[in-house]
Scaffold this motif. Structure first.
Motif, PDB file in Angstrom:
ATOM      1  N   GLY A   1      45.593 -26.278 -80.979  1.00 26.77           N
ATOM      2  CA  GLY A   1      46.080 -25.991 -82.315  1.00 26.77           C
ATOM      3  C   GLY A   1      46.907 -27.124 -82.871  1.00 26.77           C
ATOM      4  N   ILE A   2      47.056 -27.133 -84.184  1.00 26.45           N
ATOM      5  CA  ILE A   2      47.869 -28.126 -84.882  1.00 26.45           C
ATOM      6  C   ILE A   2      49.198 -27.474 -85.234  1.00 26.45           C
ATOM      7  CG2 ILE A   2      48.064 -29.550 -86.951  1.00 26.45           C
ATOM      8  CD1 ILE A   2      44.964 -29.688 -86.949  1.00 26.45           C
ATOM      9  N   VAL A   3      50.286 -28.045 -84.736  1.00 28.17           N
ATOM     10  CA  VAL A   3      51.625 -27.524 -85.010  1.00 28.17           C
ATOM     11  C   VAL A   3      52.115 -28.165 -86.295  1.00 28.17           C
ATOM     12  CG1 VAL A   3      53.945 -27.160 -84.110  1.00 28.17           C
ATOM     13  CG2 VAL A   3      52.009 -27.370 -82.528  1.00 28.17           C
ATOM     14  N   ALA A   4      52.533 -27.335 -87.247  1.00 28.15           N
ATOM     15  CA  ALA A   4      52.905 -27.824 -88.568  1.00 28.15           C
ATOM     16  C   ALA A   4      53.763 -26.767 -89.244  1.00 28.15           C
ATOM     17  CB  ALA A   4      51.644 -28.107 -89.394  1.00 28.15           C
ATOM     18  N   CYS A   5      54.122 -27.035 -90.485  1.00 31.64           N
ATOM     19  CA  CYS A   5      54.823 -26.047 -91.292  1.00 31.64           C
ATOM     20  C   CYS A   5      53.950 -25.639 -92.470  1.00 31.64           C
ATOM     21  CB  CYS A   5      56.162 -26.594 -91.782  1.00 31.64           C
ATOM     22  SG  CYS A   5      57.449 -26.541 -90.520  1.00 31.64           S
ATOM     23  N   ALA A   6      53.832 -24.335 -92.687  1.00 30.60           N
ATOM     24  CA  ALA A   6      53.017 -23.776 -93.761  1.00 30.60           C
ATOM     25  C   ALA A   6      53.916 -23.293 -94.892  1.00 30.60           C
ATOM     26  CB  ALA A   6      52.162 -22.626 -93.227  1.00 30.60           C
ATOM     27  N   SER A   7      53.367 -23.226 -96.083  1.00 29.67           N
ATOM     28  CA  SER A   7      54.138 -22.931 -97.288  1.00 29.67           C
ATOM     29  C   SER A   7      54.326 -21.435 -97.496  1.00 29.67           C
ATOM     30  CB  SER A   7      53.415 -23.524 -98.496  1.00 29.67           C
ATOM     31  OG  SER A   7      53.919 -23.008 -99.701  1.00 29.67           O
ATOM     32  N   ILE A   8      55.556 -21.036 -97.848  1.00 27.56           N
ATOM     33  CA  ILE A   8      55.782 -19.630 -98.173  1.00 27.56           C
ATOM     34  C   ILE A   8      55.049 -19.255 -99.466  1.00 27.56           C
ATOM     35  CG2 ILE A   8      57.984 -19.617 -96.951  1.00 27.56           C
ATOM     36  CD1 ILE A   8      59.413 -19.485 -99.624  1.00 27.56           C
ATOM     37  N   ASP A   9      54.820 -20.227-100.344  1.00 31.48           N
ATOM     38  CA  ASP A   9      54.066 -19.938-101.568  1.00 31.48           C
ATOM     39  C   ASP A   9      52.615 -19.601-101.238  1.00 31.48           C
ATOM     40  OD1 ASP A   9      56.108 -20.274-103.532  1.00 31.48           O
ATOM     41  OD2 ASP A   9      55.964 -22.435-103.257  1.00 31.48           O
ATOM     42  N   ASP A  10      52.042 -20.269-100.238  1.00 30.78           N
ATOM     43  CA  ASP A  10      50.673 -19.950 -99.837  1.00 30.78           C
ATOM     44  C   ASP A  10      50.585 -18.536 -99.286  1.00 30.78           C
ATOM     45  OD1 ASP A  10      49.707 -22.387-100.651  1.00 30.78           O
ATOM     46  OD2 ASP A  10      49.755 -23.295 -98.661  1.00 30.78           O
ATOM     47  N   TYR A  11      51.643 -18.077 -98.618  1.00 26.75           N
ATOM     48  CA  TYR A  11      51.687 -16.693 -98.151  1.00 26.75           C
ATOM     49  C   TYR A  11      51.794 -15.748 -99.345  1.00 26.75           C
ATOM     50  CZ  TYR A  11      53.406 -12.505 -95.678  1.00 26.75           C
ATOM     51  OH  TYR A  11      53.574 -11.226 -95.197  1.00 26.75           O
ATOM     52  N   GLN A  12      52.661 -16.071-100.266  1.00 23.55           N
ATOM     53  CA  GLN A  12      52.856 -15.230-101.446  1.00 23.55           C
ATOM     54  C   GLN A  12      51.594 -15.151-102.304  1.00 23.55           C
ATOM     55  OE1 GLN A  12      55.708 -13.529-100.653  1.00 23.55           O
ATOM     56  NE2 GLN A  12      56.511 -13.816-102.714  1.00 23.55           N
ATOM     57  N   ASN A  13      50.862 -16.253-102.389  1.00 27.44           N
ATOM     58  CA  ASN A  13      49.668 -16.321-103.231  1.00 27.44           C
ATOM     59  C   ASN A  13      48.387 -15.940-102.491  1.00 27.44           C
ATOM     60  OD1 ASN A  13      51.321 -17.268-105.305  1.00 27.44           O
ATOM     61  ND2 ASN A  13      51.009 -19.403-104.736  1.00 27.44           N
ATOM     62  N   GLN A  14      48.535 -15.510-101.226  1.00 24.32           N
ATOM     63  CA  GLN A  14      47.423 -15.036-100.403  1.00 24.32           C
ATOM     64  C   GLN A  14      46.404 -16.109-100.078  1.00 24.32           C
ATOM     65  OE1 GLN A  14      45.843 -11.347-101.918  1.00 24.32           O
ATOM     66  NE2 GLN A  14      47.855 -10.449-102.171  1.00 24.32           N
ATOM     67  N   VAL A  15      46.849 -17.376-100.083  1.00 26.07           N
ATOM     68  CA  VAL A  15      46.043 -18.420 -99.461  1.00 26.07           C
ATOM     69  C   VAL A  15      46.125 -18.222 -97.942  1.00 26.07           C
ATOM     70  CG1 VAL A  15      45.820 -20.918 -99.063  1.00 26.07           C
ATOM     71  CG2 VAL A  15      46.349 -20.048-101.356  1.00 26.07           C
ATOM     72  N   ILE A  16      47.323 -17.884 -97.462  1.00 29.04           N
ATOM     73  CA  ILE A  16      47.507 -17.443 -96.077  1.00 29.04           C
ATOM     74  C   ILE A  16      47.429 -15.926 -96.091  1.00 29.04           C
ATOM     75  CG2 ILE A  16      49.105 -17.334 -94.135  1.00 29.04           C
ATOM     76  CD1 ILE A  16      50.181 -20.049 -95.032  1.00 29.04           C
ATOM     77  N   LYS A  17      46.394 -15.395 -95.439  1.00 29.00           N
ATOM     78  CA  LYS A  17      46.063 -13.984 -95.583  1.00 29.00           C
ATOM     79  C   LYS A  17      46.498 -13.185 -94.361  1.00 29.00           C
ATOM     80  CE  LYS A  17      42.148 -14.845 -98.614  1.00 29.00           C
ATOM     81  NZ  LYS A  17      40.740 -14.515 -98.927  1.00 29.00           N
ATOM     82  N   LYS A  18      46.964 -11.984 -94.621  1.00 26.14           N
ATOM     83  CA  LYS A  18      47.387 -11.096 -93.546  1.00 26.14           C
ATOM     84  C   LYS A  18      46.347 -10.000 -93.346  1.00 26.14           C
ATOM     85  CE  LYS A  18      50.162  -7.984 -96.454  1.00 26.14           C
ATOM     86  NZ  LYS A  18      51.501  -7.376 -96.655  1.00 26.14           N
ATOM     87  N   HIS A  19      46.408  -9.331 -92.193  1.00 24.87           N
ATOM     88  CA  HIS A  19      45.532  -8.193 -91.949  1.00 24.87           C
ATOM     89  C   HIS A  19      46.297  -6.996 -91.397  1.00 24.87           C
ATOM     90  CE1 HIS A  19      45.515 -10.235 -87.974  1.00 24.87           C
ATOM     91  NE2 HIS A  19      45.491  -8.995 -87.511  1.00 24.87           N
ATOM     92  N   GLU A  20      47.642  -7.099 -91.367  1.00 24.50           N
ATOM     93  CA  GLU A  20      48.470  -5.996 -90.876  1.00 24.50           C
ATOM     94  C   GLU A  20      49.628  -5.762 -91.832  1.00 24.50           C
ATOM     95  OE1 GLU A  20      50.113  -6.654 -87.033  1.00 24.50           O
ATOM     96  OE2 GLU A  20      48.185  -6.739 -86.011  1.00 24.50           O
ATOM     97  N   ASN A  21      50.073  -4.515 -91.904  1.00 21.54           N
ATOM     98  CA  ASN A  21      51.342  -4.224 -92.561  1.00 21.54           C
ATOM     99  C   ASN A  21      52.483  -4.540 -91.600  1.00 21.54           C
ATOM    100  OD1 ASN A  21      50.872  -3.436 -95.208  1.00 21.54           O
ATOM    101  ND2 ASN A  21      50.330  -1.343 -94.611  1.00 21.54           N
ATOM    102  N   THR A  22      53.661  -4.760 -92.144  1.00 28.01           N
ATOM    103  CA  THR A  22      54.835  -4.998 -91.309  1.00 28.01           C
ATOM    104  C   THR A  22      55.853  -3.887 -91.532  1.00 28.01           C
ATOM    105  OG1 THR A  22      55.764  -6.420 -93.052  1.00 28.01           O
ATOM    106  CG2 THR A  22      54.537  -7.496 -91.280  1.00 28.01           C
ATOM    107  N   ARG A  23      56.746  -3.729 -90.557  1.00 31.29           N
ATOM    108  CA  ARG A  23      57.782  -2.709 -90.620  1.00 31.29           C
ATOM    109  C   ARG A  23      59.102  -3.356 -90.997  1.00 31.29           C
ATOM    110  NH1 ARG A  23      57.486  -0.094 -84.857  1.00 31.29           N
ATOM    111  NH2 ARG A  23      59.704   0.092 -85.354  1.00 31.29           N
ATOM    112  N   ALA A  24      59.807  -2.730 -91.948  1.00 30.78           N
ATOM    113  CA  ALA A  24      61.055  -3.299 -92.453  1.00 30.78           C
ATOM    114  C   ALA A  24      62.096  -3.473 -91.357  1.00 30.78           C
ATOM    115  CB  ALA A  24      61.608  -2.423 -93.581  1.00 30.78           C
TER     116      ALA A  24
END
Length: 411
Positions: free
Chosen positions: A104-127
């Motif tokens: 794997g490539i170790v790097a830092c990913a953007s929180i904006d990409d998470y917010q904009n669903q470029v980085i996609k999730k498949h699970e809900n999270t618990r508060a």
């Protein structure tokens, strides 16, 4: 377009990586974490789970616990147990398990990409689980456990990884569980541009594992933006620590099920109910590992059975067509009465890493019946995420696990 950046890491000093590297904080319960830190006080788990530094009855979510984690991290850095990279770079992180390698490539990913669903999730999270890691990241002012991300294979990235891993690694060790870990730094300018430009051309990257760590890192970044309305977007808190793997190198293990009782049925009647929606074949005492989709192993009363879903209950739907969904919707819920597997205490889940003998042990002790699963594929995961939907609980078990403490991203 994904923004995947190099970063200026803190990482273990030479000779200390094997001692420091730790399994993720959430694979242990409190007692297990305390025992592990007692055995290995130099493990990063001591910082990831700083309640291990307090009495067993202490509040593990008290302010002093997170402050202890921060103080220990600063102390270890001050003692020279960690060194700071002199410039931002990427890393290649290889894991070898039972002869199979993933890089794997170790790097830092953007929180904006998470917010904009470029980085996609498949699970809900618990508060409640988020709150713990939000406080840990915020108080420590650092992300210490990388998020496991996956992408569709890219020739340009394969070439860079092959070139970099021809050199001598920074770290090369075998952990106590037998997994080999190797790390190389990517410092060549052209290789770094290739990595960044290739990811910039991607429209989707997927969270494979670490949804709570990811959501927590994102929320810390958003909180800091609120406190700093003049932020530029270049601040470190706008990015989260990740390891990105090509999908074709990943292996998902089975995530099996055990159920406490037969919901009032005797074994003979239960088998007849199962036969309404599944073909049932007795295979004797040899543990059955399913070899294809829509096939299941079932262990009951000392015997294994092969279950195969009837054609009419198979679905082309991204979620309903998953093996875990077919078993839940057509056997666990209607026959065994498991309505919500997230909350029903009559069901438990056993990661495939523990083997089929563990299913037999459970069914012969505290449970009644066990089901072995055919593993969900990474491309089924992608299809669910692309559809903007969520996987059923306990659908995937990734091995090997990423280690914490090998890379620290300070905010």
């Amino acid at each position: 377009m994904a923004d995947i950046r190099p970063f200026q890491a803190y990482r273990p000093a030479q000779g200390l990586a094997q001692e420091i590297a730790a399994l993720p904080y959430d694979v242990y319960n409190r007692e297990e974490a305390a025992a592990e830190v007692k055995r290995h006080p130099g493990s990063f788990l001591a910082i990831d789970r700083a309640e291990t530094q307090f009495d067993p009855d202490a509040d593990m979510y008290a302010d002093c616990v997170y402050e202890k984690a921060r103080d220990m991290l600063r102390q270890w850095i001050g003692e020279g147990r960690f060194i700071r990279e002199d410039k931002p770079c990427y890393y290649i992180y290889e894991q070898i398990m039972e002869g199979r390698s993933q890089k794997g490539i170790v790097a830092c990913a953007s929180i904006d990409d998470y917010q904009n669903q470029v980085i996609k999730k498949h699970e809900n999270t618990r508060a409640d689980k988020e709150r713990d890691r939000i406080r840990h990241v915020d108080v420590c002012n650092a992300q210490t456990g990388p998020i496991f991300l996956a992408y569709r294979s890219q020739a340009a990235l394969r070439q860079v990884i092959a070139q970099v891993t021809e050199g001598e690694p920074l770290y090369d060790f075998i952990a106590q569980d037998g997994i080999t870990h190797r790390v190389w730094a990517v410092e060549d300018g052209q290789q770094m541009r290739t990595i960044r430009d290739t990811f910039a051309g991607m429209r989707e990257i997927y969270i494979a594992d670490g949804h709570h760590r990811c959501a927590s890192a994102v929320k810390v970044g958003l909180q800091r933006r609120e406190k700093n309305p003049d932020y530029t977007g270049e601040e470190a808190y706008n990015y989260f620590l990740s390891v990105l793997f090509s999908a074709d190198e990943l292996k998902i293990l089975d995530y099996n099920r055990v159920v406490k009782d037969l919901n009032g049925y005797d074994p003979e009647t239960f088998l007849k109910k199962v036969e309404e929606k599944f073909y049932v074949e007795s295979v004797g005492e040899t543990p059955l590992r399913p070899e294809r989709k829509y096939e299941y192993g079932m262990y009951l009363e000392g015997k294994w059975y092969r279950l195969t879903a009837h054609e009419d209950i198979r679905s082309r739907d991204e979620v309903d067509g998953l093996d875990v969904s077919v078993l839940q919707n057509w056997l666990l819920a209607p026959v065994l009465g498991i309505g919500d597997p997230r909350t029903d205490r009559r069901i438990d889940f056993v990661g495939g890493i523990r083997g089929l003998k563990e299913l037999e042990r459970r069914a012969n002790s505290d449970m009644k019946v066990a089901f072995s699963m055919y593993p969900t594929s990474i491309y089924e995961l992608f299809a669910v995420a692309d559809a903007g939907r969520l996987m059923p609980p306990k659908s995937t078990w990734f091995e090997p696990k990423l280690r914490s403490g090998l890379f620290i991203h300070t905010l």
